[in-house]
Design an enzyme around this catalytic site. Sequence first.
Site, short mmCIF file in Angstrom:
data_model
loop_
_atom_site.label_atom_id
_atom_site.label_comp_id
_atom_site.label_asym_id
_atom_site.label_seq_id
_atom_site.Cartn_x
_atom_site.Cartn_y
_atom_site.Cartn_z
CE LYS A 197 -17.72 80.40 -35.35
NZ LYS A 197 -16.35 80.86 -35.06
CD GLU A 272 -17.00 87.44 -49.24
OE1 GLU A 272 -16.05 86.76 -49.88
OE2 GLU A 272 -16.87 88.21 -48.49
CB CYS A 306 -12.58 86.29 -50.18
SG CYS A 306 -13.24 87.55 -50.17
CD GLU A 403 -9.81 81.30 -51.15
OE1 GLU A 403 -10.52 80.35 -50.36
OE2 GLU A 403 -10.20 82.33 -51.38
P1 NAI Z 1 -13.49 78.41 -42.40
O1 NAI Z 1 -14.55 78.53 -43.50
O2 NAI Z 1 -13.16 77.13 -41.50
O3 NAI Z 1 -13.84 79.52 -41.05
C1 NAI Z 1 -14.79 80.69 -41.37
C2 NAI Z 1 -15.65 80.89 -40.30
O4 NAI Z 1 -16.48 79.59 -40.21
C3 NAI Z 1 -15.05 80.92 -38.69
O5 NAI Z 1 -15.62 81.77 -38.16
C4 NAI Z 1 -15.14 79.33 -38.38
O6 NAI Z 1 -15.21 79.24 -37.00
C5 NAI Z 1 -16.37 78.95 -38.92
N1 NAI Z 1 -16.50 77.48 -39.39
C6 NAI Z 1 -15.77 76.55 -39.45
N2 NAI Z 1 -16.34 75.55 -39.60
C7 NAI Z 1 -17.68 75.48 -39.47
C8 NAI Z 1 -18.86 74.76 -39.39
N3 NAI Z 1 -18.63 73.62 -39.54
N4 NAI Z 1 -20.18 75.34 -39.13
C9 NAI Z 1 -20.25 76.66 -38.94
N5 NAI Z 1 -19.18 77.60 -39.08
C10 NAI Z 1 -18.07 77.01 -39.15
O7 NAI Z 1 -12.20 78.82 -42.90
P2 NAI Z 1 -10.56 78.47 -42.31
O8 NAI Z 1 -10.77 77.18 -41.79
O9 NAI Z 1 -10.32 79.81 -41.31
O10 NAI Z 1 -9.95 78.68 -43.39
C11 NAI Z 1 -9.50 78.00 -44.49
C12 NAI Z 1 -9.57 78.27 -45.78
O11 NAI Z 1 -10.70 79.14 -46.04
C13 NAI Z 1 -8.51 79.51 -46.24
O12 NAI Z 1 -7.38 78.73 -46.50
C14 NAI Z 1 -9.35 80.22 -47.39
O13 NAI Z 1 -9.06 79.55 -48.69
C15 NAI Z 1 -10.84 79.99 -47.03
N6 NAI Z 1 -11.21 81.41 -46.38
C16 NAI Z 1 -11.92 82.28 -47.07
C17 NAI Z 1 -12.39 83.44 -46.58
C18 NAI Z 1 -13.01 84.53 -47.29
O14 NAI Z 1 -12.91 85.70 -46.99
N7 NAI Z 1 -13.99 84.09 -48.35
C19 NAI Z 1 -12.10 83.74 -45.24
C20 NAI Z 1 -11.28 82.82 -44.34
C21 NAI Z 1 -10.94 81.62 -44.99
#
Ligand code: NAI
Length: 499
Positions: A197, A272, A306, A403
Site C-alpha cells: 500500500k 521503521e 526519518c 520529529e
Molecule cells: P503516517 O504514518 O500516517 O503514514 C505512513 C503510511 O502509513 C501511509 O501509507 C499511510 O497511509 C499509512 N497509514 C496511516 N494510518 C494508518 C493506519 N491507521 N493503519 C495502517 N496504515 C496507516 O505518516 P504521515 O501522516 O504521512 O506523516 C506524519 C508524520 O509521520 C510526519 O510528519 C513524520 O514525522 C512521520 N513520518 C515518518 C516517516 C519515516 O520515514 N519514518 C515517513 C513519513 C512520515
Amino acid sequence: MSTATIPLLDAVTQFISRPKKMLIDGKWVEAQSGKTFPTYDPATGEVITQIAEGDKSDIDLAVAAARRAFESGPWPRLTPSERGKLVWKLADLIEQHLEEFAELESLDNGKPVAVARVADVPLAVDLFRYMAGWATKIEGNTIPISVPYTPGANYLAYTVREPIGVVGQIIPWNFPLLMAAWKLGPALATGCTVVLKPAEQTPLSALRLGELICEAGFPDGVVNIVPGYGETAGAALAAHPQVDKVAFTGSTEVGKLIVNAASGNLKKVSLELGGKSPSIVLPDADLETSIPGVANAIFFNHGQCCCAGSRLYVEKPLFDKVVSGVADYAKAIKVGPGLDLSTQMGPLVSEEQHQRVLGYIQEGFAEGAKAAVGGHRIGDKGYFVEPTVLVDTTSTMKVVQEEIFGPVVCAEPFTDLDEVVRKANDNIYGLAAAVWTKDLSKAHRIASALRAGTVWINCHNIFDAALPFGGYKQSGWGREMGHEALELYTEVKAVCANL
Ligand code: NAI
Ligand code: MG
C-alpha cells in the site's frame, strides 16, 4: 523563486493520463467501491490525477491473490536462481525508465528531479540488484546435537530458512519508489508474496513500478498494489488474518496502531519509524566539510527524512561560527518547484505537512526559540518553507524533542563529550546520529555511546543496499536492507532426522 520547469517526458504524460487502477492478481482493476482519490502536485497544490481508492474489500481480494500465489502457482516452484533473475530484471527495467521515475517522483512528492535522478532511482535499482543476489544465498545450517536422553542415537539436524508467507507492506511518501524497493526487494528475494500500500500522497511511482513488475514476468498475485488511505486500506492490511507479516515505514504513532492491529493473528511486524537524529560537531572538525555536511543532513529532501540531522550540537568555541555557516548555507539554497533543474529544495509534500511544520516553528517561537535564519512560508502557492535554523532552544522544548519532518534544525552548544552524549541520547528515538571530528578515537567512542541504529562519522545520509538501517528505541523494530532484512522475511525450520 524560479518557476522554469522542464517539460515532462511523453511517457510520463501518457502514464498520468491513463486511468490509475490497482494491481490485483496480475490485473489492473478499479476499486470495488468505484471510488477514486486525488494526488496533488505539492509545488502548486493542484490535482495531478485521480487514483483508484482501495479499502478493505480490495485488500481482501489482494490478500487472497497473494495467498494463492504463495501456496500454489508458479512462484513457490521457481528456483532461487529464477527468482533472483526476475528481481534483477525488474532492476534493469527501472534503470531503463530512470528519467521517467525521476519525473514522477518530482511531480508527486515535490523533490528536485535532479536529486531523484542521482539518489532515489539509482538507489532503488541497486537495492533490487543487491537483493537479487541474495535469492540464491538464503541458507540454513547443519547442527551437531547431543540429546542426553537418547544415548547412542545418531541424528542429522539442520535448519532451512523459508519465506514467511504473505506480507503486507505500508510505505510513506518521502522516498516513494525507494521505500517500495526497500520493502519489495527482500520479500521477493526470499520468495514471499506481497500486498503493497503506497502512501496516499504519492501513489504514482508505485503504480508505474507495478507495470514494470508485470513486464518483468513475475507470476500473477506475487505483487499486488493497492493505493488508498491509511485508516482504511492500511488498517485493513495490518489487521488481516491471512497476512503473515506486516512491514511498515511511517510515523511512530501509526507504528503503534500497526502493532495493535497485528496482534489479532500475531503476525510478525517490522517497523521503521521516526527519528530526531543528532549531528555532533567537535572543535577539531574540518569546518569546510562539516558545515555543508550538517546543513545537508537536515535540508536534504527538505528535512523529510526519518534520519534527518534535526538536532545540531556544536562544542561551545565553534558554536557561533558553525551556526552562522549553516545559516549562510540555508540562505543560499535555491527553493523552487522540483521540476525546475536549478531547484535545490522543493516544497513539502502536502498541505498537512506544510501546516504541521509551520506549526512546530510557531510553537518553537512561543517557547522562546529564535530563528538564526528562516522560519516562514515562502510564497502563497505550493507548500514551500524556508530552510530554518533555530537557536536558544532547550532540551525540553517540543521542537527539540519531537520529529518535525521539515527543513528545521535546532542548534545548541555543549561543553564536554559526556554532556553531548547525554543530550544526544535524551530522546524517545534512536534512528541515526552523526559525529564530525578529525579525532578518530573520540569519533569511535561517541559512536559506541550513542543509542542509534546508524552512526555516521564525517558524513550523513550515506545509504547502501548492503548497509542495515533501522532504529533503537521508538525508531522501530528490525532493519531494512543488508542481510539483516532477509531474516525478517523468513522463518527458520529445524529438521531433525534419527539416522
Ligand atoms: P503516517 O504514518 O500516517 O503514514 C505512513 C503510511 O502509513 C501511509 O501509507 C499511510 O497511509 C499509512 N497509514 C496511516 N494510518 C494508518 C493506519 N491507521 N493503519 C495502517 N496504515 C496507516 O505518516 P504521515 O501522516 O504521512 O506523516 C506524519 C508524520 O509521520 C510526519 O510528519 C513524520 O514525522 C512521520 N513520518 C515518518 C516517516 C519515516 O520515514 N519514518 C515517513 C513519513 C512520515
Ligand atoms: Mg498520518
